[in-house]
Design an enzyme around this catalytic site. Structure first.
Site, mmCIF file in Angstrom:
data_model
loop_
_atom_site.group_PDB
_atom_site.id
_atom_site.type_symbol
_atom_site.label_atom_id
_atom_site.label_comp_id
_atom_site.label_asym_id
_atom_site.label_seq_id
_atom_site.Cartn_x
_atom_site.Cartn_y
_atom_site.Cartn_z
ATOM 1 N N HIS A 167 -2.140 -0.214 3.071
ATOM 2 C CA HIS A 167 -2.845 -0.598 1.958
ATOM 3 C C HIS A 167 -2.104 -0.873 0.837
ATOM 4 O O HIS A 167 -0.876 -0.538 0.748
ATOM 5 C CB HIS A 167 -3.728 0.576 1.556
ATOM 6 C CG HIS A 167 -3.060 1.821 1.056
ATOM 7 N ND1 HIS A 167 -2.384 2.870 1.995
ATOM 8 C CD2 HIS A 167 -2.690 2.465 -0.109
ATOM 9 C CE1 HIS A 167 -2.027 3.803 1.314
ATOM 10 N NE2 HIS A 167 -2.007 3.825 0.096
ATOM 11 N N HIS A 171 -1.742 -1.512 -3.378
ATOM 12 C CA HIS A 171 -2.428 -1.119 -4.507
ATOM 13 C C HIS A 171 -2.012 -2.491 -5.536
ATOM 14 O O HIS A 171 -0.979 -2.958 -5.693
ATOM 15 C CB HIS A 171 -1.380 -0.016 -5.219
ATOM 16 C CG HIS A 171 -1.330 1.249 -4.591
ATOM 17 N ND1 HIS A 171 -2.372 2.164 -5.036
ATOM 18 C CD2 HIS A 171 -0.957 1.748 -3.150
ATOM 19 C CE1 HIS A 171 -1.992 3.350 -4.270
ATOM 20 N NE2 HIS A 171 -1.100 3.078 -3.134
ATOM 21 N N ASP A 216 -9.729 2.436 -6.550
ATOM 22 C CA ASP A 216 -8.823 3.610 -6.275
ATOM 23 C C ASP A 216 -9.551 4.711 -7.184
ATOM 24 O O ASP A 216 -9.849 4.555 -8.294
ATOM 25 C CB ASP A 216 -7.462 3.711 -6.649
ATOM 26 C CG ASP A 216 -6.491 4.532 -6.152
ATOM 27 O OD1 ASP A 216 -7.028 5.859 -6.062
ATOM 28 O OD2 ASP A 216 -5.603 4.543 -5.842
#
Length: 129
Positions: free
Chosen positions: A93, A95, A29
């Site tokens: 998505h 994390h 990220d």
């Protein structure tokens, strides 16, 4: 629905890739909560994670599990936390965030600002783990 993640998948935008196969991609990220904060995505454009077909959904989590193990080996932390939020980018998505306290997984926290060298060092450490 072309999103920033689709552009990463297509090579239109660079990313610090951690792992990739024909269906999934993991990359750092660029606005991380912690060093090693990694995103795991399906390459197939799907907005909502719970709209992914059952077998692909299971495989996505299996892929994420392997990536999380590497993140945990490479980045000093108590554990690797997981979150599925889905509000910032309309592409499913996961994390993976290295955690040392419960507050480390607060998306209201200020994001880290890392240099390209720091990103590359983290990327290499995770790949080598």
């Amino acid at each position: 629905m072309s999103t920033v993640f689709t552009k990463i998948i297509n090579g239109e935008i660079p990313a610090y890739k951690i792992a990739e196969d024909d269906r999934f991609l993991a990359f750092l990220d660029v606005m991380p909560l912690a060093k090693g904060h990694t995103l795991v995505i399906p390459k197939k454009e799907t907005d909502l994670i719970f709209n992914i077909e059952t077998e692909e959904y299971k495989d996505l989590w299996a892929f994420a599990q392997k990536v999380a193990a590497k993140v945990g080996k490479a980045i000093p932390c108590v554990r690797v936390g997981v979150a599925v939020v889905g509000l910032e980018v309309p592409h499913a998505h996961i994390h993976l965030v290295p955690l040392n306290s419960i507050g480390d997984l607060n998306f209201a926290n200020e994001r880290l600002k890392l240099s390209e060298t720091e990103f590359r060092d983290i990327q290499e450490a995770i790949i080598q783990a």
